[in-house]
Write a protein that holds these residues in place. Structure first.
Motif, PDB file in Angstrom:
ATOM      1  N   GLY A 133       0.788  -1.229   0.000  1.00  0.00           N
ATOM      2  CA  GLY A 133       0.000   0.000   0.000  1.00  0.00           C
ATOM      3  C   GLY A 133       0.812   1.265   0.000  1.00  0.00           C
ATOM      4  O   GLY A 133       0.293   2.348  -0.255  1.00  0.00           O
ATOM      5  N   GLY A 134       2.116   1.154   0.305  1.00  0.00           N
ATOM      6  CA  GLY A 134       2.974   2.333   0.267  1.00  0.00           C
ATOM      7  C   GLY A 134       2.535   3.390   1.266  1.00  0.00           C
ATOM      8  O   GLY A 134       1.951   3.101   2.315  1.00  0.00           O
ATOM      9  N   TRP A 135       2.828   4.646   0.930  1.00  0.00           N
ATOM     10  CA  TRP A 135       2.485   5.742   1.845  1.00  0.00           C
ATOM     11  C   TRP A 135       0.982   5.986   1.931  1.00  0.00           C
ATOM     12  O   TRP A 135       0.529   6.710   2.831  1.00  0.00           O
ATOM     13  N   ALA A 136       0.217   5.402   1.053  1.00  0.00           N
ATOM     14  CA  ALA A 136      -1.241   5.510   1.181  1.00  0.00           C
ATOM     15  C   ALA A 136      -1.763   4.638   2.310  1.00  0.00           C
ATOM     16  O   ALA A 136      -2.926   4.769   2.709  1.00  0.00           O
ATOM     17  N   ALA A 137      -0.923   3.752   2.853  1.00  0.00           N
ATOM     18  CA  ALA A 137      -1.303   2.853   3.940  1.00  0.00           C
ATOM     19  C   ALA A 137      -0.699   3.337   5.246  1.00  0.00           C
ATOM     20  O   ALA A 137       0.482   3.685   5.308  1.00  0.00           O
ATOM     21  N   LEU A 174       3.525  14.021  -6.585  1.00  0.00           N
ATOM     22  CA  LEU A 174       4.101  13.567  -7.849  1.00  0.00           C
ATOM     23  C   LEU A 174       4.145  12.050  -7.946  1.00  0.00           C
ATOM     24  O   LEU A 174       4.103  11.491  -9.040  1.00  0.00           O
ATOM     25  N   GLY A 175       4.219  11.371  -6.796  1.00  0.00           N
ATOM     26  CA  GLY A 175       4.285   9.914  -6.800  1.00  0.00           C
ATOM     27  C   GLY A 175       2.946   9.218  -6.824  1.00  0.00           C
ATOM     28  O   GLY A 175       2.793   8.165  -7.460  1.00  0.00           O
ATOM     29  N   TYR A 176       1.945   9.815  -6.162  1.00  0.00           N
ATOM     30  CA  TYR A 176       0.664   9.120  -6.008  1.00  0.00           C
ATOM     31  C   TYR A 176      -0.488   9.782  -6.757  1.00  0.00           C
ATOM     32  O   TYR A 176      -1.527   9.152  -6.942  1.00  0.00           O
ATOM     33  N   ALA A 177      -0.319  11.027  -7.185  1.00  0.00           N
ATOM     34  CA  ALA A 177      -1.389  11.693  -7.940  1.00  0.00           C
ATOM     35  C   ALA A 177      -0.991  11.921  -9.390  1.00  0.00           C
ATOM     36  O   ALA A 177      -1.706  11.526 -10.316  1.00  0.00           O
ATOM     37  N   ALA A 178       0.172  12.549  -9.612  1.00  0.00           N
ATOM     38  CA  ALA A 178       0.588  12.836 -10.985  1.00  0.00           C
ATOM     39  C   ALA A 178       1.149  11.609 -11.680  1.00  0.00           C
ATOM     40  O   ALA A 178       1.093  11.499 -12.912  1.00  0.00           O
ATOM     41  N   GLY A 179       1.754  10.695 -10.925  1.00  0.00           N
ATOM     42  CA  GLY A 179       2.331   9.493 -11.515  1.00  0.00           C
ATOM     43  C   GLY A 179       3.630   9.721 -12.261  1.00  0.00           C
ATOM     44  O   GLY A 179       4.084   8.822 -12.972  1.00  0.00           O
ATOM     45  N   GLN A 186      -1.663   7.272 -10.041  1.00  0.00           N
ATOM     46  CA  GLN A 186      -2.476   8.444 -10.399  1.00  0.00           C
ATOM     47  C   GLN A 186      -3.818   8.343  -9.679  1.00  0.00           C
ATOM     48  O   GLN A 186      -4.848   8.053 -10.268  1.00  0.00           O
ATOM     49  N   ASP A 187      -3.779   8.587  -8.390  1.00  0.00           N
ATOM     50  CA  ASP A 187      -4.936   8.418  -7.519  1.00  0.00           C
ATOM     51  C   ASP A 187      -4.941   9.560  -6.505  1.00  0.00           C
ATOM     52  O   ASP A 187      -4.249   9.488  -5.493  1.00  0.00           O
ATOM     53  N   ALA A 190      -5.398   8.636  -2.887  1.00  0.00           N
ATOM     54  CA  ALA A 190      -4.211   7.991  -2.320  1.00  0.00           C
ATOM     55  C   ALA A 190      -3.127   9.025  -2.012  1.00  0.00           C
ATOM     56  O   ALA A 190      -2.389   8.893  -1.031  1.00  0.00           O
ATOM     57  N   ALA A 191      -3.029  10.057  -2.849  1.00  0.00           N
ATOM     58  CA  ALA A 191      -2.032  11.102  -2.618  1.00  0.00           C
ATOM     59  C   ALA A 191      -2.300  11.838  -1.311  1.00  0.00           C
ATOM     60  O   ALA A 191      -1.378  12.125  -0.542  1.00  0.00           O
ATOM     61  N   LEU A 192      -3.552  12.129  -1.041  1.00  0.00           N
ATOM     62  CA  LEU A 192      -3.879  12.825   0.208  1.00  0.00           C
ATOM     63  C   LEU A 192      -3.668  11.915   1.413  1.00  0.00           C
ATOM     64  O   LEU A 192      -3.211  12.364   2.466  1.00  0.00           O
ATOM     65  N   ALA A 193      -3.988  10.641   1.253  1.00  0.00           N
ATOM     66  CA  ALA A 193      -3.671   9.696   2.325  1.00  0.00           C
ATOM     67  C   ALA A 193      -2.163   9.649   2.549  1.00  0.00           C
ATOM     68  O   ALA A 193      -1.688   9.584   3.695  1.00  0.00           O
ATOM     69  N   ALA A 194      -1.394   9.707   1.454  1.00  0.00           N
ATOM     70  CA  ALA A 194       0.061   9.704   1.574  1.00  0.00           C
ATOM     71  C   ALA A 194       0.557  10.955   2.291  1.00  0.00           C
ATOM     72  O   ALA A 194       1.491  10.876   3.099  1.00  0.00           O
ATOM     73  N   VAL A 195      -0.028  12.100   2.007  1.00  0.00           N
ATOM     74  CA  VAL A 195       0.350  13.317   2.733  1.00  0.00           C
ATOM     75  C   VAL A 195       0.257  13.076   4.234  1.00  0.00           C
ATOM     76  O   VAL A 195       1.196  13.336   5.003  1.00  0.00           O
ATOM     77  N   HIS A 196      -0.897  12.571   4.652  1.00  0.00           N
ATOM     78  CA  HIS A 196      -1.103  12.390   6.087  1.00  0.00           C
ATOM     79  C   HIS A 196      -0.171  11.334   6.666  1.00  0.00           C
ATOM     80  O   HIS A 196       0.399  11.519   7.747  1.00  0.00           O
TER      81      HIS A 196
END
Length: 470
Positions: A133-137, A174-179, A186-187, A190-196
């Protein structure tokens, strides 16, 4: 015209910075596992000319030579990142051989009189954790704290300065939204989950390090910008600048220094479910006191969201795909640009530093260090491999003058790290963009200090900028 040198405060720290994946190479040696960048570089078209960091600058085998180079350039500090995948290949299990590399490097630096400045994470997550799940987890934040504790156990007897993350904005957006960076997703949710979870991982790591060493100096490095409205008289442009400032700056500064996410940004992204990943107590963990704030600054931009045309051509990429979805775009202002096409805006650095002191670091009593600042240009070596890079030299000079002006304004800036020590692997740009104070001939791995590197060496030795025009 002032004919006197501009002297910096006594003890001002002069250094240069690098990142593990960009310079180390030895991708398949010493028990190192794969990172998300190893995998991303195999995706067709992800990186210029299918380059990767398998060899890079071969720093893994040449660290003693590179430390000698730092000493010759009068660097007092070296900011480098640790490869999580080298030290814990599966993200969980320590690898003694990988850890030993950094222990040797720290010893080499100390023997040369250079302060080691560690960044625990500079974008190269172990692929094994991305697979979960990476940083989205949320679990990745917990594993990051474990990793921080392992590294401190190995190096904390000699390393006093630890920063947790480098540019979490890049990792998340750039990693989870822009790809366009690893892991190439490109999610936006998931990018916002990764921020947190990146910020939570920072907080958990700070807590773990404080338990092991209450006297350690701990911080984080953020890439921050100056977001201006293309036309301050247009409501759409004012809102565009607000959105970019919110997602690029305040989305990270507010939880770290105020224990809350900015309400306007949460309203902008409410449809993407960020509120669901924030648990009670998380912001208390994130907002633990810091000992320093690292600031990476390259440029600011002007933005528009108004459908009416602006003078000049439409600009390049917006600050993130989330604001692009809101119709925000950059508008060039006719400023000089670097080889990356980034506008050169040294006065923006002064504005940024003054704002940080006024709104965040000053009230918290947290000193600022410029942890990255530099520029890529089209370097042309002579027959001996020397690069007379006057444009890069001027870039450093202009931005250091802006730092000096901020010091005069009362901003507590205590050091400056040039990006970068060496030409290196520049992520999606491969090896085509060169930022180094030192040229690297990638075929021979020969290191040749550039004009900018020799100039910077003199500045570091004298703790002063030459007089204007000098």
């Amino acid at each position: 015209m002032n004919s006197s040198p501009l002297t910096f405060p006594a003890g001002f720290l002069w250094g240069a910075a690098t990142a593990a994946y960009q310079i180390e190479g030895a991708a398949h040696e010493g028990g190192r596992g794969e990172s998300i960048w190893d995998v991303f570089c195999r995706v067709p078209g992800a990186v210029a000319d299918a380059h990767n960091g398998d060899v890079a600058c071969d720093h893994y085998h040449r660290s003693a030579q590179d430390v000698g180079l730092m000493r010759d350039l009068n660097l007092a500090a070296y900011r480098f990142s640790i490869s999580w995948a080298r030290c814990m290949p599966d993200g969980v299990t320590p690898n003694p051989e990988g850890i030993a590399f950094y222990s040797r490097l720290v010893d080499q630096l100390l023997a040369a009189g250079i302060t080691p400045w560690i960044t625990l994470y500079h974008w190269d997550l172990p692929q094994a954790l991305e697979d979960k799940g990476g940083w989205a987890a949320r679990e990745t934040a917990e594993r990051f704290a474990d990793y921080a504790a392992v590294m401190h156990e190995a190096l904390g007897d000699r390393v006093r300065i630890w920063t947790t993350l480098n540019e979490p904005w890049v990792s998340a957006f750039l990693g989870y939204a822009a790809g366009i960076h690893a892991p190439g997703r490109q999610d936006p949710a998931a990018a916002l989950a990764a921020v947190h979870h990146l910020l939570l991982g920072h907080g958990l790591a700070v807590r773990a390090l404080r338990r092991q060493d209450p006297e350690a100096t701990l911080g984080i490095t953020l890439n921050l910008t100056v977001a201006d409205p293309a036309d301050p008289g247009r409501d759409g442009d004012l809102d565009a600048a607000r959105r970019v400032d919110g997602q690029s700056n305040r989305m990270f500064l507010d939880p770290l220094f105020r224990g809350e996410y900015p309400a306007d940004v949460l309203a902008d992204v409410a449809h993407l479910g960020m509120a669901e990943v924030v648990r009670p107590g998380d912001l208390d963990i994130i907002s633990q006191p810091l000992d320093l704030l690292g600031v990476n600054y390259y440029h600011g931009d002007a933005f528009t969201k108004d459908p009416a045309p602006h003078p000049g051509p439409a600009g390049g990429a917006p600050a993130s795909p989330l604001v692009a979805a809101d119709g925000v775009r950059q508008v060039p202002r006719g400023l000089p640009v670097t080889g990356m096409g980034w506008e050169i805006q040294p006065e923006g650095l002064r504005r940024l530093l003054n704002r940080l002191q006024r709104e965040y670091t000053g009230p918290a009593g947290v000193p600022i260090y410029i942890t990255e600042n530099g520029a890529a240009f089209e370097d042309v070596p002579d027959a001996d491999g020397f690069v007379d890079d006057q444009a890069r030299l001027a870039f450093f000079d202009q931005h250091l003058r802006a730092v000096h002006e901020s010091l005069a304004d009362g901003v507590d800036v205590r050091g400056y790290f040039a990006w970068s020590l060496l030409d290196n692997f520049e992520w999606a740009f491969g090896y085509h963009q060169r930022f180094g104070l030192v040229r690297v001939d990638y075929e021979t791995q020969r290191r040749i200090p550039k004009a900018s590197g020799l100039w910077y060496s003199r500045v570091a030795a004298s703790n002063a900028l030459p007089a204007a025009g000098g």
